[in-house]
Scaffold this motif. Structure first.
Motif, mmCIF file in Angstrom:
data_model
loop_
_atom_site.group_PDB
_atom_site.id
_atom_site.type_symbol
_atom_site.label_atom_id
_atom_site.label_comp_id
_atom_site.label_asym_id
_atom_site.label_seq_id
_atom_site.Cartn_x
_atom_site.Cartn_y
_atom_site.Cartn_z
ATOM 1 N N SER A 143 0.773 -1.094 -0.041
ATOM 2 C CA SER A 143 0.000 -0.039 0.092
ATOM 3 C C SER A 143 0.953 1.232 -0.040
ATOM 4 O O SER A 143 0.635 2.273 -0.574
ATOM 5 C CB SER A 143 -0.788 -0.071 1.109
ATOM 6 O OG SER A 143 -1.777 -0.939 1.015
ATOM 7 N N GLN A 144 1.905 1.321 0.840
ATOM 8 C CA GLN A 144 2.650 2.319 0.774
ATOM 9 C C GLN A 144 3.672 2.723 -0.549
ATOM 10 O O GLN A 144 3.562 3.892 -1.007
ATOM 11 C CB GLN A 144 4.104 2.179 1.850
ATOM 12 C CG GLN A 144 4.850 3.637 2.253
ATOM 13 C CD GLN A 144 5.652 3.261 3.210
ATOM 14 O OE1 GLN A 144 6.399 1.887 3.444
ATOM 15 N NE2 GLN A 144 5.988 3.971 4.180
ATOM 16 N N SER A 183 1.331 4.195 -3.086
ATOM 17 C CA SER A 183 1.242 5.555 -2.798
ATOM 18 C C SER A 183 2.325 6.596 -3.493
ATOM 19 O O SER A 183 1.927 7.776 -3.624
ATOM 20 C CB SER A 183 1.218 5.952 -1.242
ATOM 21 O OG SER A 183 2.382 5.941 -0.714
ATOM 22 N N TYR A 184 3.263 5.984 -3.902
ATOM 23 C CA TYR A 184 4.474 6.805 -4.557
ATOM 24 C C TYR A 184 4.006 7.403 -5.805
ATOM 25 O O TYR A 184 3.053 6.686 -6.450
ATOM 26 C CB TYR A 184 5.659 6.132 -4.606
ATOM 27 C CG TYR A 184 6.244 5.718 -3.077
ATOM 28 C CD1 TYR A 184 5.868 6.443 -2.093
ATOM 29 C CD2 TYR A 184 7.026 4.574 -2.953
ATOM 30 C CE1 TYR A 184 6.431 5.889 -0.933
ATOM 31 C CE2 TYR A 184 7.386 4.111 -1.697
ATOM 32 C CZ TYR A 184 7.102 4.739 -0.662
ATOM 33 O OH TYR A 184 7.343 4.247 0.575
#
Length: 257
Positions: free
Chosen positions: A202-203, A206-207
């Motif tokens: 998920s992280q 997000s980029y």
């Protein structure tokens, strides 16, 4: 619980910019032609989706991650063309993962064999549990891991590839796989694997999509020739799979399993 569908199952769900792709097959999540084709098509589709920034690949159930090539289908092929087409499914899958502009994270909860190891090697980042031991069993049944070898070698080097391919009956631990670059992180429990993989993927999603795409291209630099190399390897493997000795070995394995 895993799928009971004879031809396997494939589901995609979106969690914001993260696409979670889950496959399954009643025979230890093995891969047949239909499932290979569906995986390729879905990876291509997700790679072109403007709302997707990263992809997470995982398999169903709580036992094997992927048993590799479907023995049932290998016993059904009868011509070099059919056999080559089957192994070309793995070539197409690796190439689809290679050319996909989105980074692909693998979540490996259990054992992986043969083509399943190739799928892992084609991921850009891999999270695994301690139960995720791996093996390249091809030589023991009369073929060779020619199609997946470039992907495995890219991560584990020639030494790692040789250690697996030439010892086809030997399981390598998840920590061995981590030491040789096939796994990036290994967790003691399934719960840790699930929570950490979800957070990481998920992280990552997000980029910046543009930055992720350029990073993906950089990671796979120098592999453009795989578009021709892997199908050629599939044709060679297809010939090996049709030998009488290989077919007899496959039947014995199937009867035991």
């Amino acid at each position: 619980m895993g799928t009971t569908r004879k031809e396997g199952s494939l589901y995609t769900r979106l969690e914001g910019p993260l696409a979670i792709l889950e496959f399954g097959h009643p025979a230890s999540n093995s891969l047949n032609s239909e499932l290979l084709g569906r995986l390729c098509g879905e990876i291509d589709r997700l790679g072109q989706s403007p709302g997707v920034s990263a992809i997470l690949i995982q398999s169903e159930g709580d036992r094997a991650f992927c048993a590799g090539a479907s023995f049932d289908e290998l016993l059904q092929v009868s011509t070099p063309e059919q056999s080559a087409a089957f192994f070309n499914g793995f070539a197409r899958l690796i190439n689809a993962m290679r050319t996909c502009p989105r980074p692909i994270v693998g979540r490996v909860h259990g054992k992986a064999v043969g083509g399943g190891v190739g799928l892992i090697a084609a991921c850009d980042y891999v999270m695994a549990s301690e139960a995720a031991s791996i093996r390249l069993s091809e030589l023991s049944i009369g073929i060779a891991p020619l199609v997946i070898a470039p992907a495995v070698e890219r991560k584990a080097g020639k030494g790692g590839l040789a250690a697996m391919a030439l010892a086809p009956l030997e399981w390598k631990s998840a920590y061995w796989a981590q030491e040789h670059g096939l796994f990036n992180r290994v967790f003691e429990t399934r719960r840790e694997l699930d929570s950490e993989t979800e957070f990481f993927a998920s992280q990552l999603a997000s980029y910046s999509p543009e930055a992720l795409s350029l990073m993906k291209q950089s990671l796979w630099e120098g592999t453009a020739h795989w578009g021709e190399l892997l199908p050629a390897r599939a044709a060679l493997t297809g010939k090996l799979a049709l030998s009488q000795k290989t077919q007899e070995t496959l039947r014995r394995f199937k009867e035991k399993g």
